[in-house]
Design an enzyme around this catalytic site. Structure first.
Site, short mmCIF file in Angstrom:
data_model
loop_
_atom_site.label_atom_id
_atom_site.label_comp_id
_atom_site.label_asym_id
_atom_site.label_seq_id
_atom_site.Cartn_x
_atom_site.Cartn_y
_atom_site.Cartn_z
N ALA A 41 0.84 -1.21 0.00
CA ALA A 41 0.00 0.00 0.00
C ALA A 41 0.87 1.26 0.00
CB ALA A 41 -0.92 0.00 1.22
N GLU A 42 2.01 1.19 0.72
CA GLU A 42 2.91 2.33 0.78
C GLU A 42 3.59 2.53 -0.59
OE1 GLU A 42 3.30 4.49 3.03
OE2 GLU A 42 5.17 5.48 2.46
N ASP A 44 2.32 1.65 -3.46
CA ASP A 44 1.27 2.19 -4.35
C ASP A 44 1.12 3.69 -4.16
OD1 ASP A 44 0.75 -0.27 -5.37
OD2 ASP A 44 -1.10 -0.63 -4.24
N LYS A 123 -7.94 -11.18 -7.75
CA LYS A 123 -6.56 -10.79 -8.03
C LYS A 123 -5.71 -11.58 -7.04
CE LYS A 123 -3.49 -6.93 -8.80
NZ LYS A 123 -2.36 -7.33 -7.95
N ARG A 144 7.75 -12.62 -14.79
CA ARG A 144 7.44 -11.42 -15.53
C ARG A 144 8.67 -10.51 -15.70
NH1 ARG A 144 3.27 -6.73 -13.66
NH2 ARG A 144 4.73 -6.61 -11.95
N GLU A 181 -0.87 -16.85 -12.20
CA GLU A 181 -0.22 -16.48 -10.95
C GLU A 181 0.14 -17.76 -10.20
OE1 GLU A 181 -0.12 -13.16 -10.71
OE2 GLU A 181 0.12 -12.64 -8.59
N LYS A 297 -12.16 -7.36 -16.40
CA LYS A 297 -11.64 -7.27 -17.77
C LYS A 297 -12.82 -7.19 -18.73
CE LYS A 297 -7.89 -10.29 -16.34
NZ LYS A 297 -7.34 -11.64 -16.33
N CYS A 418 0.78 -4.07 40.48
CA CYS A 418 0.79 -4.25 41.94
C CYS A 418 2.19 -4.28 42.52
CB CYS A 418 0.05 -5.53 42.31
SG CYS A 418 0.95 -7.01 41.85
S1 IVH Z 1 -4.43 -9.91 -15.78
C1 IVH Z 1 -2.70 -7.18 -19.00
N1 IVH Z 1 -5.64 -11.27 -13.88
O1 IVH Z 1 -1.69 -8.62 -10.99
C2 IVH Z 1 -3.34 -7.80 -17.82
N2 IVH Z 1 -3.55 -10.26 -13.41
O2 IVH Z 1 -0.62 -5.61 -11.91
C3 IVH Z 1 -2.43 -8.69 -17.12
N3 IVH Z 1 -2.74 -10.71 -11.13
O3 IVH Z 1 1.44 -9.12 -11.55
C4 IVH Z 1 -2.85 -9.17 -15.82
N4 IVH Z 1 -4.45 -11.92 -10.48
O4 IVH Z 1 0.22 -11.26 -12.09
C5 IVH Z 1 -4.57 -10.53 -14.23
N5 IVH Z 1 -6.79 -12.51 -12.29
C6 IVH Z 1 -5.73 -11.79 -12.65
C7 IVH Z 1 -4.69 -11.55 -11.76
C8 IVH Z 1 -3.60 -10.76 -12.17
C9 IVH Z 1 -3.28 -11.41 -10.13
C10 IVH Z 1 -1.46 -9.99 -11.06
C11 IVH Z 1 -0.58 -10.15 -12.24
C12 IVH Z 1 0.26 -8.89 -12.25
C13 IVH Z 1 -0.56 -7.93 -11.47
C14 IVH Z 1 -1.03 -6.82 -12.37
#
Ligand code: IVH
Length: 682
Positions: A41-42, A44, A123, A144, A181, A297, A418
């Site tokens: 969070a920090e 971000d 996520k 990645r 992931e 998405k 105490c």
């Molecule tokens: S889609 C172009 N779907 O989140 C889109 N990413 O900042 C590519 N992540 O490190 C990512 N769960 O590994 C997608 N259901 C999910 C995800 C996911 C986790 C991670 C991904 C990446 C980060 C994106």
């Protein structure tokens, strides 16, 4: 304000340089070394601050700015892999307004006003990977990395059970890159850390770090020994035919043998996305793995194509983050609390911080061993974690932020309440006040325990009131509660005549109780509800328990030498015997029975002699209901798993107890099996 040649104020130029330097530093720690120093969070927040500065002063943006890149460079030990298509990142949404903005940008760009179809999925909080298949054979696995090139981790990914090595299906494209992931489920993480702790090794801070550390192993046999799972969430480079929607692709990936999330849904419109977000936020603690938000998405690949990308992220997807479960704050002081049994617990007083959806100002540091393990000092900046309803924990110290004047945490020699000497018992991490009931803190806790729901269950006598009663010397010991009059109580803070009368009535009512409740209410060390029940059933009367020897006590199922000793010592103390006499004199009463007769009764029940443990969350029954049913059938319900446990009932989110049950090869049931099991007994 002074302007620089770049046209931006000097403060902005300086702050921008500082942010770039900090973000590069933290990105390296995170991606390259698996040793994040600050919570996500920090990171971000720093990232967004830089984005805003660059937006306001575009001349400050450079090609090498962290906002223009995805991660860090690759480690030298693994060979480097160039991704056929860059592995991008996702933009974040932190509020409903951000989500509405996301939908608006899509509509504006596509020049449509219709509701859009979105694929929704968790996520996952793990490590992004790319898997390349040629003619259905897994030929390469890569991290990645910086988005355009990553590390070759083929040998490591091949050890992960959920990653198929061959895809035997005619519909598989000739070249297929699957992205997803890799993460470590919560139970696997608990097990790994338990083992590490037993061996005196360093434990991992959270499942994501454990997954990252497990993947970045030059020896694949180490990766193989770690409980990792890969969940597929998209495809990258493909030579061949694919469906027209994202949901269609996930369905196919599932058919080809990949793990895809069961939680995934397709919804129409952003309002439905927000409903899904709320629903998943509630489900989050019950999931078997950590997630840190929801990814939305645009479902149509045609529309995705039209929308395209901006620098580091697609326009057609967004990550809506849950409130962070980890945050950074400062320890202003450490105080010592004295519990019911005299255990002295160090509590960190924190600079208040919003974490896991609430403001936290205190966190327990447990004991001296924990302080040593964390290496924490007063003045340190620490990472606080609060997940679900779990009490806030200090998970790590941010070493780089230690001030010069930090102070070491010294345990007191005398009880802070105490002033009795404190003692450390051999083999125990806890330090205790030796004052017993002389100690005001122990007295307060003893009274709170006496009136609690599972003890004498006195309605309307909350913690604050108990504290007032002790502080004003109206109650010295539990029996004094029964001398309280409406007049005396009405004089107390926030006590009207009506509540005072209700409390007197509740006290009166509590006098009629049962032997197990009474025994539990005395607060003998290690005598919880189940042990109190077992002792009551075995002996049938308080007098027989008070006279029992260590050997007699150990005849009770589940009472070992330690508990037996605590019981004997409790009844040896004259003041405890006197407290019981005073309670009986005040009118506290319960039915007593012959021990033999009771023994026969329990032996006759279908689950007599069996011990159950309930763990994780139950969805149909409440914990109390499940427990009551088991007790009514003669079973014992224990809070901890041991070789003596007969069965563990594990719901979603079960952690170390389930792990231990598996290690000990115990019988484990889920809730559905448990309900079936109960039905068959009835
Ligand atoms: S889609 C172009 N779907 O989140 C889109 N990413 O900042 C590519 N992540 O490190 C990512 N769960 O590994 C997608 N259901 C999910 C995800 C996911 C986790 C991670 C991904 C990446 C980060 C994106």
């Amino acid at each position: 304000m002074s302007q620089t040649s770049q046209g931006a104020p000097a403060e902005a130029v300086a702050r921008c340089a500082e942010l770039v330097q900090q973000l590069n530093h933290h990105s390296k720690l995170y991606y390259l070394l698996d040793q994040p120093e600050i919570p996500d969070a920090e990171y971000d927040r720093l990232f967004r601050e830089l984005q805003t500065l660059e937006r306001d002063y575009p001349t400050l943006k450079t090609a090498s700015s962290p906002t223009q890149r995805v991660g860090a460079e690759t480690l030298s030990e693994f060979s480097s892999v160039t991704h056929e298509m860059p592995m991008l990142s996702l933009d974040n949404a932190f509020s409903e307004a951000d989500m509405l903005g996301f939908e608006k940008r899509i509509r504006d760009r596509l020049k449509i006003s219709d509701d859009i179809e979105f694929a929704c999925e968790p996520k996952f909080d793990g490590i992004a990977v790319s898997l390349l298949y040629r003619n259905g054979e897994l030929i390469r696995g890569a991290t990645r990395g910086d988005g355009s090139s990553g590390e070759d981790i083929t040998l490591n990914v091949r050890t992960i059970g959920s990653i198929p090595l061959h895809l035997n299906n005619a519909s598989v494209p000739a070249v297929l890159e699957v992205r997803g992931e890799i993460f470590m489920p919560k139970s696997g993480f608990a097990k790994l850390n338990l083992r590490a702790a037993e061996r005196g090794e360093k434990t991992f801070v959270n499942p994501r770090n454990a997954a990252a550390g497990s993947l970045r192993q030059l020896d694949p046999s180490i990766t193989a020994s770690r409980p990792l799972v890969m969940c597929a969430y998209s495809v990258g480079y493909v030579e061949g035919e694919l469906p027209e929607t994202h949901s269609g692709i996930l369905q196919l990936l599932g058919d080809w043998g990949f793990v895809v999330s069961d939680e995934r849904r397709v919804v129409t419109g952003v309002a439905a996305c927000l409903d899904y977000f709320q629903m998943m936020q509630k489900r989050r603690p019950a999931l078997a793995y950590d997630i840190d938000g929801i990814v939305f998405k645009v479902n149509s690949l045609e529309l995705q194509q039209q929308l395209g990308f901006v620098s580091r992220a697609p326009r057609w997807a967004i990550a809506h983050k849950f409130p962070a479960q980890e945050e950074m704050t400062r320890i202003n002081d450490v105080e010592f609390q004295v519990g019911r049994t005299g255990a002295i617990t160090p509590v960190a007083r924190l600079e208040p911080v919003f974490v896991g959806g609430v403001t936290v100002s205190n966190a327990t540091l447990h004991n001296r061993d924990e302080i040593e393990r964390l290496g924490v000092r007063i003045g340190d900046t620490v990472i606080i974690r609060r997940a679900g309803d779990v009490i806030p924990q200090v998970v790590a110290v941010v070493a780089s932020k230690r001030p010069k004047d930090s102070v070491s945490i010294e345990f007191p020699e005398l009880c802070p309440i105490c002033s009795s000497p404190v003692e450390r018992v051999e083999g125990e991490a806890a330090v205790r006040c030796s004052g017993g009931l002389i100690c005001g803190a122990q007295r307060k806790e003893a009274i709170k325990h006496f009136v609690s729901r599972k003890a004498l269950d006195v309605d309307g006598l909350g913690d604050k009131l108990v504290e007032q009663l002790v502080d004003q010397e109206l109650v010295h010991e539990v029996a004094d509660l029964y001398q309280l009059s409406t007049e005396v109580l009405t004089g107390l803070e926030r006590m009207g005549p009506k509540s005072a009368a209700n409390l007197v009535a509740a006290l009166e009512q509590s006098k009629t109780t049962t032997l197990p409740r009474f025994l539990y209410s005395l607060g003998v060390r290690e005598v919880g509800e189940a042990t109190a029940r077992a002792l009551a059933l075995h002996f049938g009367s308080i007098a027989r328990i008070a006279e029992a020897s260590d050997i007699d006590l150990q005849a009770v199922p589940d009472v070992g030498p330690v508990v037996a000793r605590y019981v004997v010592e409790f009844f040896q103390q004259a003041r405890n015997r006197a407290a019981i006499t005073a309670l009986q004199a005040a009118g506290v009463n319960w039915p007593e029975q012959e021990p033999k007769q009771q023994q026969d009764e329990i032996q006759a029940l279908p689950l007599s002699g069996q011990t159950f443990v309930l763990t994780g969350s139950l969805e149909v029954l409440t914990r109390d209901q499940a427990k009551e049913k088991l007790l009514a059938l003669g079973a014992k319900v224990s809070g901890s798993v041991s070789a003596k446990t007969d069965c563990v009932v594990a719901g979603p989110g079960a952690g170390s107890k389930l792990v231990k049950a598996e290690q000990l090869n115990l019988k484990v049931m889920d809730e559905a099996e448990f309900i079936q099991f109960l039905a068959e007994l009835n």
